[in-house]
Design a protein around this motif. Structure first.
Motif, PDB file in Angstrom:
ATOM      1  N   LYS A  18       0.845  -1.201   0.000  1.00 35.02           N
ATOM      2  CA  LYS A  18       0.000   0.000   0.000  1.00 35.02           C
ATOM      3  C   LYS A  18       0.880   1.251   0.000  1.00 35.02           C
ATOM      4  O   LYS A  18       0.599   2.226  -0.705  1.00 35.02           O
ATOM      5  N   TYR A  19       1.955   1.215   0.785  1.00 35.55           N
ATOM      6  CA  TYR A  19       2.878   2.353   0.813  1.00 35.55           C
ATOM      7  C   TYR A  19       3.544   2.547  -0.548  1.00 35.55           C
ATOM      8  O   TYR A  19       3.764   3.677  -0.986  1.00 35.55           O
ATOM      9  N   TRP A  20       3.873   1.450  -1.234  1.00 38.61           N
ATOM     10  CA  TRP A  20       4.467   1.570  -2.566  1.00 38.61           C
ATOM     11  C   TRP A  20       3.519   2.305  -3.510  1.00 38.61           C
ATOM     12  O   TRP A  20       3.940   3.154  -4.278  1.00 38.61           O
ATOM     13  N   LYS A  21       2.235   1.939  -3.450  1.00 43.87           N
ATOM     14  CA  LYS A  21       1.258   2.532  -4.359  1.00 43.87           C
ATOM     15  C   LYS A  21       0.919   3.964  -3.970  1.00 43.87           C
ATOM     16  O   LYS A  21       0.658   4.807  -4.822  1.00 43.87           O
ATOM     17  N   GLU A  22       0.861   4.211  -2.653  1.00 47.19           N
ATOM     18  CA  GLU A  22       0.515   5.532  -2.138  1.00 47.19           C
ATOM     19  C   GLU A  22       1.526   5.896  -1.051  1.00 47.19           C
ATOM     20  O   GLU A  22       1.289   5.645   0.128  1.00 47.19           O
ATOM     21  N   PRO A  23       2.676   6.486  -1.423  1.00 45.35           N
ATOM     22  CA  PRO A  23       3.723   6.787  -0.443  1.00 45.35           C
ATOM     23  C   PRO A  23       3.408   8.018   0.424  1.00 45.35           C
ATOM     24  O   PRO A  23       4.132   9.002   0.423  1.00 45.35           O
ATOM     25  N   THR A  24       2.304   7.920   1.152  1.00 47.47           N
ATOM     26  CA  THR A  24       1.909   9.020   2.027  1.00 47.47           C
ATOM     27  C   THR A  24       2.552   8.847   3.399  1.00 47.47           C
ATOM     28  O   THR A  24       3.005   7.757   3.766  1.00 47.47           O
ATOM     29  N   ALA A  25       2.549   9.935   4.159  1.00 48.62           N
ATOM     30  CA  ALA A  25       3.081   9.892   5.528  1.00 48.62           C
ATOM     31  C   ALA A  25       2.271   8.904   6.372  1.00 48.62           C
ATOM     32  O   ALA A  25       2.828   8.183   7.205  1.00 48.62           O
ATOM     33  N   GLU A  26       0.968   8.860   6.152  1.00 46.55           N
ATOM     34  CA  GLU A  26       0.103   7.944   6.910  1.00 46.55           C
ATOM     35  C   GLU A  26       0.457   6.479   6.613  1.00 46.55           C
ATOM     36  O   GLU A  26       0.564   5.662   7.526  1.00 46.55           O
ATOM     37  N   ASN A  27       0.658   6.154   5.344  1.00 43.95           N
ATOM     38  CA  ASN A  27       1.017   4.772   4.994  1.00 43.95           C
ATOM     39  C   ASN A  27       2.419   4.412   5.472  1.00 43.95           C
ATOM     40  O   ASN A  27       2.682   3.272   5.844  1.00 43.95           O
TER      41      ASN A  27
END
Length: 196
Positions: free
Chosen positions: A104-113
């Motif tokens: 999920k972090y790879w797809k959406e590298p947000t601070a939350e992820n």
């Protein structure tokens, strides 16, 4: 985790088991001066093998050590006599559901992820890595996962542990040449699947 394996092999093999920089008991260089990527870690371990005079060796790769060891093999296939892999996936398709937060972090590298990845560093997660699939957990030495948890809790270590994770996404492309480590030999694969 390997405290019983190393002595079992040491009577027949010269066993060398380095920690990666920032992992285990090794020094943890400041992130501003040392890039914690799998490529950089592989270069450090490659330099280590040269420094101690290893010219031909088998590698046992596990977890974070897999992308490091496989990169070492790709850089110097002439040094590698065998690869033994445990939980050492070279391809994104082989990742289990446990990798969902990382993917999920790879797809959406947000601070939350990214913050969600810290769950992997909690003592409960470390204990799970030791106990998952073990039929009799009474056989586990609790000091092993407690020590790992203490080392993971060192100041700044959370960022060191998380830093290489984005690089795993590139692993499918960069490690697609893993079969080329043994270009002049007939490929032989041994697979052993144990009961969980």
């Amino acid at each position: 985790m390997f405290r019983n394996l190393i002595p079992a092999l040491a009577d027949r093999y010269h066993v060398v088991a380095p920690d990666l920089p920032g992992f285990g008991f090794s020094d943890a260089p400041d992130r501003k001066q040392f890039r914690y990527t799998f490529e950089r870690l592989a270069k450090v371990i490659g330099s280590f093998t040269e420094t101690i005079g290893l010219e031909r060796f088998a590698i046992y790769v596990f977890d974070y050590g897999a992308p490091v060891g496989l990169r070492l093999g790709l850089a110097h296939p002439e040094h590698i006599t065998a690869i033994i892999s445990q939980n050492g996936n070279a391809y994104e398709e082989g990742l289990s559901d446990g990798w969902n937060p990382i993917q999920k972090y790879w797809k959406e590298p947000t601070a939350e992820n990214r913050e969600a990845l810290r769950e992997f560093l909690k003592p409960e997660a470390t204990k799970w890595q030791y106990s998952h699939g073990v039929q009799d957990t009474a056989l586990l030495a609790p000091e092993a996962y407690q020590l790992d948890s203490a080392l993971l809790a060192r100041p700044g270590n959370d960022e060191i542990q998380a830093r290489p994770l984005p690089g795993l996404r590139q692993q499918r492309r960069s490690l697609s040449q893993v079969p080329g480590i043994f270009p002049h030999k007939a490929a032989a694969t041994a697979r052993s699947l144990g009961k969980e």
